[in-house]
Write a protein that holds these residues in place. Structure first.
Motif, PDB file in Angstrom:
ATOM      1  N   ASN A   1      -5.281  -4.792   1.477  1.00 28.12           N
ATOM      2  CA  ASN A   1      -5.052  -5.013   0.064  1.00 28.12           C
ATOM      3  C   ASN A   1      -4.520  -6.554  -0.021  1.00 28.12           C
ATOM      4  OD1 ASN A   1      -5.574  -2.397  -0.298  1.00 28.12           O
ATOM      5  ND2 ASN A   1      -3.660  -1.882  -0.704  1.00 28.12           N
TER       6      ASN A   1
ATOM      7  N   SER B   1       0.936  -1.312  -0.189  1.00 24.46           N
ATOM      8  CA  SER B   1      -0.022  -0.046  -0.184  1.00 24.46           C
ATOM      9  C   SER B   1       0.934   1.450   0.009  1.00 24.46           C
ATOM     10  CB  SER B   1      -1.042   0.081   1.333  1.00 24.46           C
ATOM     11  OG  SER B   1      -1.644   1.450   1.244  1.00 24.46           O
TER      12      SER B   1
ATOM     13  N   LYS C   1      -6.865  -9.206  -2.222  1.00 24.93           N
ATOM     14  CA  LYS C   1      -6.550  -9.957  -3.185  1.00 24.93           C
ATOM     15  C   LYS C   1      -6.563 -11.463  -3.351  1.00 24.93           C
ATOM     16  CE  LYS C   1      -4.522  -9.250  -7.289  1.00 24.93           C
ATOM     17  NZ  LYS C   1      -5.133  -8.584  -8.455  1.00 24.93           N
TER      18      LYS C   1
END
Length: 68
Positions: A25, A15, A29
């Protein structure tokens, strides 16, 4: 509650905003392709520096998921 068996994978989330953003994140994902994720463990935190300021946060994690 039944007994469960887990497998672990290692990922690195990134990030430009924060360490917590890198965790979020990475998990979001991984969730696109890994089913039954139950927990994560942060194993390392690092980052990239540009112009004397943090430019990217990188968080190494182990993610545990249940084996069907």
């Amino acid at each position: 509650m039944s007994d469960k068996t887990y497998k672990k994978i290692e990922i690195v989330g990134t990030s430009s905003e924060s360490v917590s953003g890198a965790v979020r994140n990475g998990i979001e994902k991984a969730a696109k392709t890994v089913k039954h994720m139950d927990w994560f463990e942060v194993t390392e935190v690092r980052g990239r520096i540009e112009g004397g300021k943090p430019a990217q946060y990188q968080v190494g994690m182990k993610i545990g998921f249940r084996i069907e």
